[in-house]
Scaffold this motif. Structure first.
Motif, PDB file in Angstrom:
ATOM      1  N   SER A  95       0.856  -1.191   0.000  1.00  0.00           N
ATOM      2  CA  SER A  95       0.000   0.000   0.000  1.00  0.00           C
ATOM      3  C   SER A  95       0.886   1.233   0.000  1.00  0.00           C
ATOM      4  CB  SER A  95      -0.952   0.002   1.205  1.00  0.00           C
ATOM      5  OG  SER A  95      -0.236   0.094   2.418  1.00  0.00           O
ATOM      6  N   TRP A  96       0.285   2.376  -0.287  1.00  0.00           N
ATOM      7  CA  TRP A  96       1.053   3.612  -0.350  1.00  0.00           C
ATOM      8  C   TRP A  96       1.783   3.848   0.957  1.00  0.00           C
ATOM      9  CZ3 TRP A  96       2.377   5.444  -4.741  1.00  0.00           C
ATOM     10  CH2 TRP A  96       1.517   5.305  -5.842  1.00  0.00           C
ATOM     11  N   ASP A  97       1.077   3.644   2.060  1.00  0.00           N
ATOM     12  CA  ASP A  97       1.719   3.659   3.361  1.00  0.00           C
ATOM     13  C   ASP A  97       0.827   2.859   4.288  1.00  0.00           C
ATOM     14  OD1 ASP A  97       0.698   7.095   3.704  1.00  0.00           O
ATOM     15  OD2 ASP A  97      -0.388   5.321   4.326  1.00  0.00           O
ATOM     16  N   ALA A  98       1.141   2.873   5.560  1.00  0.00           N
ATOM     17  CA  ALA A  98       0.388   2.050   6.502  1.00  0.00           C
ATOM     18  C   ALA A  98      -0.695   2.844   7.209  1.00  0.00           C
ATOM     19  CB  ALA A  98       1.332   1.431   7.525  1.00  0.00           C
ATOM     20  N   THR A  99      -1.132   3.930   6.589  1.00  0.00           N
ATOM     21  CA  THR A  99      -2.194   4.746   7.181  1.00  0.00           C
ATOM     22  C   THR A  99      -3.462   3.936   7.354  1.00  0.00           C
ATOM     23  OG1 THR A  99      -1.298   6.688   6.086  1.00  0.00           O
ATOM     24  CG2 THR A  99      -3.572   6.830   6.863  1.00  0.00           C
ATOM     25  N   THR A 100      -4.115   4.167   8.445  1.00  0.00           N
ATOM     26  CA  THR A 100      -5.373   3.480   8.711  1.00  0.00           C
ATOM     27  C   THR A 100      -6.332   3.633   7.537  1.00  0.00           C
ATOM     28  OG1 THR A 100      -5.157   3.819  11.076  1.00  0.00           O
ATOM     29  CG2 THR A 100      -7.377   3.440  10.224  1.00  0.00           C
ATOM     30  N   GLY A 101      -6.896   2.517   7.088  1.00  0.00           N
ATOM     31  CA  GLY A 101      -7.878   2.536   6.014  1.00  0.00           C
ATOM     32  C   GLY A 101      -7.276   2.548   4.632  1.00  0.00           C
TER      33      GLY A 101
ATOM     34  N   ASN B  24     -18.622  -9.052  13.122  1.00  0.00           N
ATOM     35  CA  ASN B  24     -18.843  -8.541  14.464  1.00  0.00           C
ATOM     36  C   ASN B  24     -17.591  -8.637  15.326  1.00  0.00           C
ATOM     37  OD1 ASN B  24     -21.859  -8.052  14.467  1.00  0.00           O
ATOM     38  ND2 ASN B  24     -21.799 -10.188  13.853  1.00  0.00           N
ATOM     39  N   SER B  25     -17.481  -7.713  16.270  1.00  0.00           N
ATOM     40  CA  SER B  25     -16.351  -7.717  17.177  1.00  0.00           C
ATOM     41  C   SER B  25     -16.735  -7.033  18.487  1.00  0.00           C
ATOM     42  CB  SER B  25     -15.173  -6.982  16.544  1.00  0.00           C
ATOM     43  OG  SER B  25     -14.077  -6.914  17.432  1.00  0.00           O
ATOM     44  N   SER B  26     -15.967  -7.314  19.508  1.00  0.00           N
ATOM     45  CA  SER B  26     -16.137  -6.586  20.770  1.00  0.00           C
ATOM     46  C   SER B  26     -15.195  -5.388  20.819  1.00  0.00           C
ATOM     47  CB  SER B  26     -15.865  -7.507  21.961  1.00  0.00           C
ATOM     48  OG  SER B  26     -14.564  -8.057  21.868  1.00  0.00           O
ATOM     49  N   SER B  27     -14.344  -5.282  19.808  1.00  0.00           N
ATOM     50  CA  SER B  27     -13.390  -4.173  19.742  1.00  0.00           C
ATOM     51  C   SER B  27     -13.908  -3.065  18.837  1.00  0.00           C
ATOM     52  CB  SER B  27     -12.042  -4.670  19.207  1.00  0.00           C
ATOM     53  OG  SER B  27     -11.495  -5.658  20.045  1.00  0.00           O
ATOM     54  N   VAL B  28     -13.415  -1.862  19.072  1.00  0.00           N
ATOM     55  CA  VAL B  28     -13.755  -0.717  18.237  1.00  0.00           C
ATOM     56  C   VAL B  28     -12.717  -0.605  17.133  1.00  0.00           C
ATOM     57  CG1 VAL B  28     -14.052   1.792  18.173  1.00  0.00           C
ATOM     58  CG2 VAL B  28     -14.812   0.485  20.169  1.00  0.00           C
ATOM     59  N   PHE B  29     -13.184  -0.343  15.924  1.00  0.00           N
ATOM     60  CA  PHE B  29     -12.291  -0.262  14.781  1.00  0.00           C
ATOM     61  C   PHE B  29     -12.198   1.158  14.234  1.00  0.00           C
ATOM     62  CE2 PHE B  29     -11.014  -4.572  13.934  1.00  0.00           C
ATOM     63  CZ  PHE B  29     -11.922  -5.292  14.689  1.00  0.00           C
ATOM     64  N   SER B  30     -10.989   1.568  13.893  1.00  0.00           N
ATOM     65  CA  SER B  30     -10.773   2.864  13.256  1.00  0.00           C
ATOM     66  C   SER B  30     -11.351   2.855  11.853  1.00  0.00           C
ATOM     67  CB  SER B  30      -9.284   3.176  13.195  1.00  0.00           C
ATOM     68  OG  SER B  30      -8.700   3.095  14.473  1.00  0.00           O
ATOM     69  N   SER B  31     -11.257   1.730  11.196  1.00  0.00           N
ATOM     70  CA  SER B  31     -11.808   1.582   9.857  1.00  0.00           C
ATOM     71  C   SER B  31     -12.074   0.109   9.613  1.00  0.00           C
ATOM     72  CB  SER B  31     -10.845   2.121   8.793  1.00  0.00           C
ATOM     73  OG  SER B  31      -9.678   1.315   8.744  1.00  0.00           O
ATOM     74  N   LEU B  32     -12.932  -0.143   8.657  1.00  0.00           N
ATOM     75  CA  LEU B  32     -13.238  -1.525   8.331  1.00  0.00           C
ATOM     76  C   LEU B  32     -13.350  -1.637   6.813  1.00  0.00           C
ATOM     77  CD1 LEU B  32     -15.233  -3.883  10.471  1.00  0.00           C
ATOM     78  CD2 LEU B  32     -15.565  -3.999   7.997  1.00  0.00           C
ATOM     79  N   GLY B  52     -18.780   5.759  12.061  1.00  0.00           N
ATOM     80  CA  GLY B  52     -19.871   4.992  12.643  1.00  0.00           C
ATOM     81  C   GLY B  52     -21.195   5.353  11.994  1.00  0.00           C
ATOM     82  N   GLY B  53     -21.982   4.328  11.620  1.00  0.00           N
ATOM     83  CA  GLY B  53     -23.265   4.557  10.967  1.00  0.00           C
ATOM     84  C   GLY B  53     -23.181   4.749   9.467  1.00  0.00           C
ATOM     85  N   LEU B  86     -15.134 -15.590  -2.035  1.00  0.00           N
ATOM     86  CA  LEU B  86     -14.898 -15.502  -0.588  1.00  0.00           C
ATOM     87  C   LEU B  86     -14.917 -14.028  -0.202  1.00  0.00           C
ATOM     88  CD1 LEU B  86     -14.080 -17.046   2.051  1.00  0.00           C
ATOM     89  CD2 LEU B  86     -11.706 -16.568   1.416  1.00  0.00           C
ATOM     90  N   TYR B  87     -15.805 -13.661   0.692  1.00  0.00           N
ATOM     91  CA  TYR B  87     -15.923 -12.275   1.149  1.00  0.00           C
ATOM     92  C   TYR B  87     -15.273 -12.160   2.521  1.00  0.00           C
ATOM     93  CZ  TYR B  87     -18.974 -11.373  -2.767  1.00  0.00           C
ATOM     94  OH  TYR B  87     -19.468 -11.219  -4.040  1.00  0.00           O
ATOM     95  N   LEU B  88     -14.365 -11.227   2.640  1.00  0.00           N
ATOM     96  CA  LEU B  88     -13.583 -11.049   3.861  1.00  0.00           C
ATOM     97  C   LEU B  88     -13.784  -9.648   4.415  1.00  0.00           C
ATOM     98  CD1 LEU B  88     -10.390 -12.547   2.285  1.00  0.00           C
ATOM     99  CD2 LEU B  88     -11.475 -13.562   4.277  1.00  0.00           C
ATOM    100  N   CYS B  89     -14.074  -9.571   5.700  1.00  0.00           N
ATOM    101  CA  CYS B  89     -14.029  -8.262   6.337  1.00  0.00           C
ATOM    102  C   CYS B  89     -12.670  -8.128   7.019  1.00  0.00           C
ATOM    103  CB  CYS B  89     -15.174  -8.059   7.324  1.00  0.00           C
ATOM    104  SG  CYS B  89     -15.145  -9.106   8.779  1.00  0.00           S
ATOM    105  N   ALA B  90     -12.199  -6.916   7.119  1.00  0.00           N
ATOM    106  CA  ALA B  90     -10.897  -6.663   7.724  1.00  0.00           C
ATOM    107  C   ALA B  90     -10.931  -5.291   8.364  1.00  0.00           C
ATOM    108  CB  ALA B  90      -9.797  -6.731   6.672  1.00  0.00           C
ATOM    109  N   GLY B  91     -10.342  -5.191   9.529  1.00  0.00           N
ATOM    110  CA  GLY B  91     -10.395  -3.914  10.222  1.00  0.00           C
ATOM    111  C   GLY B  91      -9.110  -3.570  10.935  1.00  0.00           C
ATOM    112  N   VAL B  92      -8.957  -2.289  11.191  1.00  0.00           N
ATOM    113  CA  VAL B  92      -7.849  -1.802  12.000  1.00  0.00           C
ATOM    114  C   VAL B  92      -8.430  -1.440  13.361  1.00  0.00           C
ATOM    115  CG1 VAL B  92      -6.048  -0.070  12.273  1.00  0.00           C
ATOM    116  CG2 VAL B  92      -6.631  -0.924   9.988  1.00  0.00           C
ATOM    117  N   ALA B  93      -8.113  -2.270  14.360  1.00  0.00           N
ATOM    118  CA  ALA B  93      -8.600  -1.995  15.706  1.00  0.00           C
ATOM    119  C   ALA B  93      -7.894  -0.772  16.266  1.00  0.00           C
ATOM    120  CB  ALA B  93      -8.386  -3.206  16.609  1.00  0.00           C
ATOM    121  N   GLU B  94      -8.609  -0.018  17.088  1.00  0.00           N
ATOM    122  CA  GLU B  94      -8.024   1.208  17.642  1.00  0.00           C
ATOM    123  C   GLU B  94      -6.789   0.913  18.471  1.00  0.00           C
ATOM    124  OE1 GLU B  94     -11.084   3.391  19.679  1.00  0.00           O
ATOM    125  OE2 GLU B  94     -11.473   4.573  17.881  1.00  0.00           O
TER     126      GLU B  94
END
Lengths: 115, 112
Positions: A95-101, B24-32, B52-53, B86-94
């Motif tokens: 990716s371009w960088d490791a920025t969130t999202g 679903n998760s019990s953690s909060v994600f910055s992005s998904l 969110g939303g 195959l559909y995958l969700c992926a997130g960055v947890a806070e």
């Protein structure tokens, strides 16, 4: 404008042998990731590189696994003394960088089979 | 313990039906993010949600991020055989910096 490439596409090895898997990221991408995927499963994070920073190795399953990234571009994942449980598809992404999202672009993977 | 729980794991439906996949998760994600993967290929990004939303639409696909940023859903309307994959969700947890965590995936088969 090539995408992420990986080689070899398939690797069959005998238990106990060492293997090297190669990843060529998209030119200009500073972040590079390695994942492992078992059949039909989600991706297991292994390691990621961001620019010149120390890599995040927290996902490597054992000390038999190592990776390096030379010149901020090509990366090699090395598995020493392979075991049957190492059999999986190894995916590389950049990716371009490791920025969130930030979008990660994936290569086609290397299917490793350890006999 | 899986940080991101996806359901169902397998889904086989007829062409024209609607479906929803949950993450679903019990953690909060910055992005998904949602990815789609076909056999022999790497995952390809479909969408990223960060608020969110938030609701995003991509043709017949509708993605929603939960208000608390702990869950997401993917809804497909009038599924077609070309949606198989195959559909995958992926997130960055806070709490995980910028490390992306993947769910186990949902294998969707749409029969003609």
């Amino acid at each position: 404008g090539a995408g992420v490439s990986q080689s070899p596409s398939n690797k069959v090895t005998e238990k106990g042998k060492d293997v090297e898997l190669r990843c060529d990221p998209i030119s200009g991408h500073t972040a590079l990731y390695w994942y492992r995927q078992s059949l039909g499963q989600g991706l297991e994070f292994l390691i990621y590189f961001q620019g010149n920073s120390a890599p995040d190795k927290s996902g490597l399953p054992s000390d038999r696994f190592s990776a390096e990234r030379t010149g901020g571009s090509v990366s090699t994942l090395t598995i020493q003394r392979t075991q049957q449980e190492d059999s999986a598809v190894y995916l590389c992404a950049s990716s371009w960088d490791a920025t969130t999202g930030n979008e990660q672009f994936f290569g086609p993977g290397t299917r490793l089979t350890v006999l | 313990t899986q940080l991101l729980e996806q359901s169902p794991q397998f889904l086989s439906i007829q062409e024209g039906e609607n479906l929803t996949v949950y993450c679903n998760s019990s953690s909060v994600f910055s992005s998904l993010q949602w990815y789609r993967q076909e056999p022999g290929e790497g995952p390809v990004l479909l969408v990223t949600v960060v608020t969110g939303g938030e609701v995003k639409k991509l043709k017949r696909l509708t993605f929603q991020f939960g208000d608390a940023r702990k869950d997401s859903s993917l809804h497909i309307t009038a599924a077609q055989p070309g949606d198989t994959g195959l559909y995958l969700c992926a997130g960055v947890a806070e709490t995980s910096g910028s490390r992306l965590t993947f769910g186990e995936g949902t294998q969707l088969t749409v029969n003609p």
